[in-house]
Scaffold this motif. Structure first.
Motif, mmCIF file in Angstrom:
data_model
loop_
_atom_site.group_PDB
_atom_site.id
_atom_site.type_symbol
_atom_site.label_atom_id
_atom_site.label_comp_id
_atom_site.label_asym_id
_atom_site.label_seq_id
_atom_site.Cartn_x
_atom_site.Cartn_y
_atom_site.Cartn_z
ATOM 1 N N CYS A 48 -9.715 47.106 -33.055
ATOM 2 C CA CYS A 48 -10.925 46.517 -32.466
ATOM 3 C C CYS A 48 -12.079 46.546 -33.469
ATOM 4 O O CYS A 48 -12.293 47.545 -34.163
ATOM 5 C CB CYS A 48 -11.344 47.284 -31.221
ATOM 6 S SG CYS A 48 -10.116 47.238 -29.902
ATOM 7 N N CYS B 135 -14.669 49.587 -33.140
ATOM 8 C CA CYS B 135 -14.177 50.961 -33.145
ATOM 9 C C CYS B 135 -15.197 51.893 -33.795
ATOM 10 O O CYS B 135 -15.604 51.678 -34.946
ATOM 11 C CB CYS B 135 -12.844 51.051 -33.887
ATOM 12 S SG CYS B 135 -12.151 52.712 -33.920
ATOM 13 N N GLU C 59 -5.181 56.019 -30.861
ATOM 14 C CA GLU C 59 -4.442 55.588 -29.667
ATOM 15 C C GLU C 59 -3.345 56.601 -29.378
ATOM 16 O O GLU C 59 -2.350 56.681 -30.112
ATOM 17 C CB GLU C 59 -3.854 54.198 -29.885
ATOM 18 C CG GLU C 59 -2.837 53.756 -28.841
ATOM 19 C CD GLU C 59 -3.356 53.884 -27.413
ATOM 20 O OE1 GLU C 59 -2.779 54.675 -26.644
ATOM 21 O OE2 GLU C 59 -4.325 53.185 -27.063
ATOM 22 N N SER D 284 -5.818 52.181 -24.944
ATOM 23 C CA SER D 284 -6.166 50.759 -24.978
ATOM 24 C C SER D 284 -5.210 49.931 -24.141
ATOM 25 O O SER D 284 -5.456 48.755 -23.882
ATOM 26 C CB SER D 284 -6.113 50.251 -26.430
ATOM 27 O OG SER D 284 -4.773 50.313 -26.911
ATOM 28 N N SER E 162 -9.372 51.126 -21.706
ATOM 29 C CA SER E 162 -10.525 50.416 -22.262
ATOM 30 C C SER E 162 -10.260 48.928 -22.348
ATOM 31 O O SER E 162 -9.144 48.491 -22.667
ATOM 32 C CB SER E 162 -10.860 50.951 -23.660
ATOM 33 O OG SER E 162 -11.218 52.320 -23.600
ATOM 34 N N THR E 163 -11.286 48.151 -22.083
ATOM 35 C CA THR E 163 -11.190 46.706 -22.283
ATOM 36 C C THR E 163 -12.584 46.133 -22.483
ATOM 37 O O THR E 163 -13.571 46.663 -21.978
ATOM 38 C CB THR E 163 -10.510 45.988 -21.107
ATOM 39 O OG1 THR E 163 -10.299 44.615 -21.448
ATOM 40 C CG2 THR E 163 -11.366 46.047 -19.854
ATOM 41 N N HIS F 31 -11.419 44.334 -27.402
ATOM 42 C CA HIS F 31 -10.040 44.707 -27.113
ATOM 43 C C HIS F 31 -9.172 43.471 -26.846
ATOM 44 O O HIS F 31 -8.011 43.416 -27.239
ATOM 45 C CB HIS F 31 -9.974 45.630 -25.893
ATOM 46 C CG HIS F 31 -10.302 47.054 -26.190
ATOM 47 N ND1 HIS F 31 -11.546 47.592 -25.966
ATOM 48 C CD2 HIS F 31 -9.555 48.056 -26.703
ATOM 49 C CE1 HIS F 31 -11.548 48.857 -26.323
ATOM 50 N NE2 HIS F 31 -10.361 49.179 -26.767
#
Length: 351
Positions: A32, A35, A74, A101, A143-144, A148
């Motif tokens: 992303c 980040c 992640e 994610s 997360s979105t 993402h």
């Protein structure tokens, strides 16, 4: 297993020492643009599993930590490490929180969700090891946002969301605090669960952080120029109530991702190689007079201490900036009776 809501976890952050975080990897396949720790597909990950087991066992031995989160990077890229850590944390009687994610969400070869069914859509196509990890959790943070979605297709997000719900685990969908991104999260949840999506999940917001890759984004959301405030005006910082242990044995006094990746004064970190050292370091951070005061009444009140009085009128852009200045001045001895007295008086005033 309890289902913990966002409000439950926020309340837990108020109770110092009851939450802890395992930073399981720096690696992330999503990439992303926003980040805050610059996690990449080739970032460092677990290589010394003997040390990692010591890290996990030391974390599990913390007597007061009732809730343990696992983040990264992640976490689901670390199959072996995540499987071991999630099992041991729950065997130790602690609630498990996962931050992901959802890149692992199952999807058909055409990018569509897996075959729908009574088990929650594509959830039955999720890898069994991932499902085993999910069912140990009390809450999953998924997360979105616009960044993402560039890498995690909406169908894959929906499949990951359904996989969480299929294990009867509460889902917190975390987005940046921006109206259109909050609205989009609702759309994705309706697509995944239908109109009753609120029985499976909730949406929570987080502020954009202008660090890591996000620091170079040309966006008003991540602007580095921020208002500055006098030190005496800063209230409590909840991140100071959540100590962190990294997979390589680095412990930090708070859950600021910059600190775990090496930023800030050295006093904010300890290096551990055994489970006993991990437990002692994390417990020591919880009891440290300065950090305890910052997490419960805030650094503003601590400026009454002679060591910090000259900071009271100085302006800072963030509580982290102020905390780091204070940490550089603090002696190595974790106990300070005067700071403890200031904290107690502050707690009585608020209470």
């Amino acid at each position: 297993m309890r289902r913990l809501s966002f409000a439950d976890l926020e309340e837990g952050r108020e109770r110092r020492g009851t939450l802890a975080l395992l930073f399981i990897t720096d690696r992330c396949p999503v990439g992303c643009g926003h980040c805050s720790v610059d996690s990449r597909p080739d970032s460092p990950r677990i290589t010394d599993f003997a040390l990692f087991e010591e890290v996990v066992e030391g974390l599990c031995a913390l007597p007061d930590a009732r809730v343990v989160g696992i983040s990264g990077g992640e976490p689901f890229i670390e199959r072996r490490g995540l499987t071991y850590a999630s099992r041991r944390i729950t065997e130790a009687g602690k609630d498990l929180i996962l931050y992901t994610s959802g890149f692992w969400g199952p999807a058909g070869t055409d990018g569509a969700p897996g075959t729908a069914g009574a088990d929650g859509g594509g959830a039955r196509l999720a890898p069994e090891w991932a499902r085993a990890v999910l069912r140990r959790a009390s809450t999953v943070y998924l997360s979105t946002d616009a960044y993402h979605e560039e890498s995690v297709h909406e169908h894959r997000f929906a499949a990951a969301a359904r996989a969480v719900a299929a294990e009867d685990v509460w889902l917190v969908v975390q987005v940046m605090n921006e109206p259109r991104m909050v609205e989009r999260a609702g759309e994705l949840l309706r697509a995944a669960f239908g109109p009753d999506w609120a029985s499976h999940a909730e949406v929570a917001t987080a502020p954009p952080l202008p660090y890591g890759r996000a620091g170079s984004l040309d966006s008003h959301l991540f602007r580095r120029e921020r208002p500055r405030y006098p030190a005496e005006s800063f209230g409590k910082c909840q991140t100071a109530n959540v100590p962190v242990i990294r997979y390589d044995g680095t412990t930090t006094m708070c859950c600021n991702e910059m600190v775990i990746t090496g930023a800030g004064p050295a006093r904010l970190r300890r290096r551990c190689t055994t489970r006993e050292e991990v437990t002692a370091a994390l417990g020591g951070f919880t009891r440290d007079s300065l950090y305890r005061a910052i997490g419960t009444v805030g650094p503003g009140l601590v400026t009454a201490h002679p060591r910090y009085q000259d900071l009271a009128g100085r302006e800072f852009a963030s509580v982290c900036e102020l905390c780091w200045v204070m940490a550089k001045r603090a002696p190595e001895d974790a106990r300070d009776n005067l700071i403890d007295a200031i904290r107690v008086l502050g707690e009585e005033r608020v209470g």
